[in-house]
Design a protein around this motif. Structure first.
Motif, PDB file in Angstrom:
ATOM      1  N   VAL A  24       0.839  -1.220   0.097  1.00 19.39           N
ATOM      2  CA  VAL A  24      -0.029   0.099  -0.056  1.00 19.39           C
ATOM      3  C   VAL A  24       0.664   1.476  -0.011  1.00 19.39           C
ATOM      4  O   VAL A  24       0.647   2.199  -0.627  1.00 19.39           O
ATOM      5  N   ARG A  25       1.914   1.169   0.915  1.00 22.07           N
ATOM      6  CA  ARG A  25       2.801   2.385   0.778  1.00 22.07           C
ATOM      7  C   ARG A  25       3.321   2.722  -0.589  1.00 22.07           C
ATOM      8  O   ARG A  25       3.713   3.737  -1.013  1.00 22.07           O
ATOM      9  N   VAL A  26       3.811   1.649  -1.041  1.00 20.67           N
ATOM     10  CA  VAL A  26       4.407   1.744  -2.474  1.00 20.67           C
ATOM     11  C   VAL A  26       3.630   2.274  -3.348  1.00 20.67           C
ATOM     12  O   VAL A  26       3.969   2.964  -4.164  1.00 20.67           O
ATOM     13  N   ALA A  27       2.309   1.498  -3.375  1.00 21.79           N
ATOM     14  CA  ALA A  27       1.487   1.821  -4.430  1.00 21.79           C
ATOM     15  C   ALA A  27       1.183   3.495  -4.241  1.00 21.79           C
ATOM     16  O   ALA A  27       0.579   4.030  -5.051  1.00 21.79           O
ATOM     17  N   ALA A  28       0.944   3.952  -2.846  1.00 25.11           N
ATOM     18  CA  ALA A  28       0.624   5.271  -2.672  1.00 25.11           C
ATOM     19  C   ALA A  28       1.651   6.303  -3.198  1.00 25.11           C
ATOM     20  O   ALA A  28       1.394   7.404  -4.068  1.00 25.11           O
ATOM     21  N   ARG A  29       2.883   5.831  -3.110  1.00 22.55           N
ATOM     22  CA  ARG A  29       4.032   6.656  -3.591  1.00 22.55           C
ATOM     23  C   ARG A  29       4.087   6.636  -5.330  1.00 22.55           C
ATOM     24  O   ARG A  29       4.114   7.655  -5.997  1.00 22.55           O
ATOM     25  N   GLU A  30       3.756   5.350  -5.916  1.00 25.66           N
ATOM     26  CA  GLU A  30       3.592   5.446  -7.399  1.00 25.66           C
ATOM     27  C   GLU A  30       2.460   6.263  -7.803  1.00 25.66           C
ATOM     28  O   GLU A  30       2.510   7.072  -8.800  1.00 25.66           O
ATOM     29  N   ALA A  31       1.181   6.371  -7.008  1.00 21.56           N
ATOM     30  CA  ALA A  31       0.238   7.065  -7.540  1.00 21.56           C
ATOM     31  C   ALA A  31       0.443   8.645  -7.347  1.00 21.56           C
ATOM     32  O   ALA A  31       0.156   9.275  -8.539  1.00 21.56           O
ATOM     33  N   VAL A  32       0.841   9.045  -6.363  1.00 19.48           N
ATOM     34  CA  VAL A  32       1.681  10.399  -6.173  1.00 19.48           C
ATOM     35  C   VAL A  32       2.495  10.783  -7.459  1.00 19.48           C
ATOM     36  O   VAL A  32       2.095  11.906  -8.065  1.00 19.48           O
ATOM     37  N   ALA A  33       3.424   9.862  -7.514  1.00 15.89           N
ATOM     38  CA  ALA A  33       4.294  10.233  -8.924  1.00 15.89           C
ATOM     39  C   ALA A  33       3.560  10.245  -9.974  1.00 15.89           C
ATOM     40  O   ALA A  33       4.183  11.073 -10.937  1.00 15.89           O
ATOM     41  N   ARG A  34       2.651   9.505 -10.286  1.00 19.39           N
ATOM     42  CA  ARG A  34       1.871   9.337 -11.663  1.00 19.39           C
ATOM     43  C   ARG A  34       0.745  10.137 -11.625  1.00 19.39           C
ATOM     44  O   ARG A  34       0.274  10.227 -12.756  1.00 19.39           O
ATOM     45  N   HIS A  35       0.565  11.015 -10.491  1.00 23.31           N
ATOM     46  CA  HIS A  35      -0.716  11.921 -10.535  1.00 23.31           C
ATOM     47  C   HIS A  35      -1.958  11.063 -10.873  1.00 23.31           C
ATOM     48  O   HIS A  35      -2.918  11.460 -11.713  1.00 23.31           O
ATOM     49  N   ARG A  36      -2.027  10.025 -10.334  1.00 24.23           N
ATOM     50  CA  ARG A  36      -3.081   9.148 -10.441  1.00 24.23           C
ATOM     51  C   ARG A  36      -3.765   8.907  -9.122  1.00 24.23           C
ATOM     52  O   ARG A  36      -3.211   8.947  -8.074  1.00 24.23           O
ATOM     53  N   PRO A  37      -5.288   8.535  -9.076  1.00 25.73           N
ATOM     54  CA  PRO A  37      -5.739   8.083  -7.959  1.00 25.73           C
ATOM     55  C   PRO A  37      -5.359   6.596  -7.545  1.00 25.73           C
ATOM     56  O   PRO A  37      -4.902   5.931  -8.218  1.00 25.73           O
ATOM     57  N   GLU A  79      -3.485   3.989   5.932  1.00 27.21           N
ATOM     58  CA  GLU A  79      -2.020   3.766   5.632  1.00 27.21           C
ATOM     59  C   GLU A  79      -1.545   4.481   4.431  1.00 27.21           C
ATOM     60  O   GLU A  79      -0.415   5.484   4.375  1.00 27.21           O
ATOM     61  N   ALA A  80      -2.346   4.572   3.349  1.00 26.94           N
ATOM     62  CA  ALA A  80      -2.128   5.286   2.086  1.00 26.94           C
ATOM     63  C   ALA A  80      -2.167   6.787   2.412  1.00 26.94           C
ATOM     64  O   ALA A  80      -1.234   7.607   1.903  1.00 26.94           O
ATOM     65  N   ARG A  81      -2.793   7.277   3.119  1.00 25.58           N
ATOM     66  CA  ARG A  81      -3.205   8.580   3.316  1.00 25.58           C
ATOM     67  C   ARG A  81      -2.226   9.131   4.544  1.00 25.58           C
ATOM     68  O   ARG A  81      -1.740  10.345   4.188  1.00 25.58           O
ATOM     69  N   LYS A  82      -1.593   8.308   4.976  1.00 24.76           N
ATOM     70  CA  LYS A  82      -0.274   8.738   5.826  1.00 24.76           C
ATOM     71  C   LYS A  82       0.862   9.079   4.975  1.00 24.76           C
ATOM     72  O   LYS A  82       1.770   9.589   5.144  1.00 24.76           O
ATOM     73  N   VAL A  83       0.809   8.500   3.551  1.00 29.61           N
ATOM     74  CA  VAL A  83       2.128   8.518   2.706  1.00 29.61           C
ATOM     75  C   VAL A  83       1.795  10.119   2.075  1.00 29.61           C
ATOM     76  O   VAL A  83       2.579  10.666   1.912  1.00 29.61           O
ATOM     77  N   LEU A  87      -3.536  12.766  -1.505  1.00 32.60           N
ATOM     78  CA  LEU A  87      -3.797  11.746  -2.544  1.00 32.60           C
ATOM     79  C   LEU A  87      -5.021  11.187  -2.481  1.00 32.60           C
ATOM     80  O   LEU A  87      -5.663  10.782  -1.749  1.00 32.60           O
ATOM     81  N   PRO A  88      -6.112  11.163  -3.548  1.00 26.05           N
ATOM     82  CA  PRO A  88      -7.349  10.754  -3.777  1.00 26.05           C
ATOM     83  C   PRO A  88      -7.128   9.475  -3.541  1.00 26.05           C
ATOM     84  O   PRO A  88      -6.613   8.611  -4.402  1.00 26.05           O
ATOM     85  N   VAL A  89      -7.839   8.700  -2.607  1.00 23.05           N
ATOM     86  CA  VAL A  89      -7.893   7.088  -2.244  1.00 23.05           C
ATOM     87  C   VAL A  89      -9.183   6.616  -2.066  1.00 23.05           C
ATOM     88  O   VAL A  89     -10.172   7.026  -1.412  1.00 23.05           O
ATOM     89  N   THR A  90      -9.626   5.515  -2.774  1.00 18.21           N
ATOM     90  CA  THR A  90     -10.747   4.982  -2.567  1.00 18.21           C
ATOM     91  C   THR A  90     -10.447   3.483  -2.145  1.00 18.21           C
ATOM     92  O   THR A  90      -9.462   2.839  -2.451  1.00 18.21           O
TER      93      THR A  90
END
Ligand SMILES: Nc1ncnc2c1ncn2[C@@H]1O[C@H](COP(=O)(O)OP(=O)(O)OP(=O)(O)O)[C@@H](O)[C@H]1O
Ligand SMILES: [Mg+2]
Length: 299
Positions: A24-37, A79-83, A87-90
């Motif tokens: 989840v933490r890795v995915a959150a960083r990937e999403a931020v870097a890619r400007h994706r939810p 956990e994702a929001r902590k990153v 970040l938009p997370v669903t």
């Protein structure tokens, strides 16, 4: 069919394990870097009654099980929001088996992130069944996370010179650019050697000439992408040896290893090439497996 993935999310699969939370933490960083939810998905199988072994007693009423599933998803979303709080997370708990549900999710995803293991009980297992099944079949690149990721070390990509690894090389460049990391393009090669009676090998060959040929294969595979990502520092590495052990050994220093799902020796029926399979099980770093999408321009 060309799928438009412009608004596609990064999807992460969670099963309540600590490994999945690393993912989840890795995915959150990937999403931020890619400007994706980010979309957190838990696949959830209701206990089945009446198996061949006799009726299974569900110890919890269904309502409680559903609540457990929702809680597990909510924890992963936190956990994702902590990153990144912005970040938009669903999050969603979906009915079905992990492979079936996440396979479907992969159709509309930019990237699918998984832990290398989950809640499964076999201690000896290097990679769990969901991770194996999805690496081979997902419709988008799959990132298999192993433990707390490191931010140092290069991104490494395995190059075999086939068109099938083109997307993998492109993916690796994008990751290196996004992480501000160097890229190491590794091409393992072997001198032709007789492996059985009756094998035909040239009686005379010039090792220098062969090496030069492999150099050229590697340089050509990387050239186009290097032009598109001038900011990425690329090191080309030619290593004598069989591809799987070479890539596994090289993975020790990398922050991410990228391979194609198939390679030059691709047998039509195999879901994952033998090298990708071996690297999936034995890589010491997080691993991205990128499928060649028939008829798609690599981009
Ligand atoms: N039910 C699920 N829903 C969503 N994601 C899942 C689910 N099960 C597994 N995953 C994802 O796949 C990753 C790997 O888990 P996997 O199930 O493959 O390993 P395992 O549980 O150790 O082995 P196995 O289930 O084969 O005994 C997890 O870290 C998680 O990211
Ligand atoms: Mg499991």
């Amino acid at each position: 069919m060309m799928t438009d993935r412009s608004g596609a999310p990064v999807v992460v699969g969670v099963d309540g394990s600590a490994t999945a939370l690393d993912a989840v933490r890795v995915a959150a960083r990937e999403a931020v870097a890619r400007h994706r939810p980010l979309r957190v998905v838990h696949a959830f199988l209701w206990p089945v009654l009446g198996t061949p072994l006799g009726p299974v007693v569900a110890t919890l009423p269904h309502e409680d099980l559903r609540r457990e599933a929702d809680k597990l998803v909510a924890e992963a979303v936190d956990e994702a929001r902590k990153v990144d709080a912005d970040l938009p997370v669903t999050g969603v708990a979906r009915d079905g088996g992990a492979v079936a549900v996440l396979l479907e999710e992969s159709r509309d995803a930019a990237l699918l992130v998984l832990g290398h293991r989950g809640l499964g009980g076999f201690a000896e297992l290097l990679v769990g069944s969901a991770a194996v099944g999805l690496s081979a079949r997902a419709d988008c690149p799959v990132l298999v996370v192993r433990g707390e990721p490191r931010a140092d070390g290069p991104v490494m990509v395995g190059v075999d010179g086939s068109a099938l690894s083109t997307e993998a090389i492109g993916f690796a460049f994008a990751e290196a650019a996004q992480r501000g990391a160097d890229l190491v393009a590794v091409h393992a090669w072997l001198y032709p050697a007789p492996v059985g009676p009756g094998d035909i090998v040239p009686l005379v060959y010039d090792p220098e000439q062969l090496r030069a040929e492999e150099e050229r294969v590697l340089a050509e595979a990387v050239a186009g992408w290097a032009e598109r990502y001038p900011e990425v520092r690329v090191r080309r590495k030619l290593v004598a040896g069989a591809p799987a052990p070479v890539l596994v050994a090289e993975s020790a220093d990398a922050q991410l290893v990228v391979v194609g799902a198939h390679g030059r020796g691709s047998l039509g029926g195999l879901l994952l090439g033998s090298v990708s399979h071996a690297v999936l099980h034995h890589a010491r770093s997080p691993l991205a497996i990128v499928r060649h999408r028939r008829g798609h321009a690599a981009s």
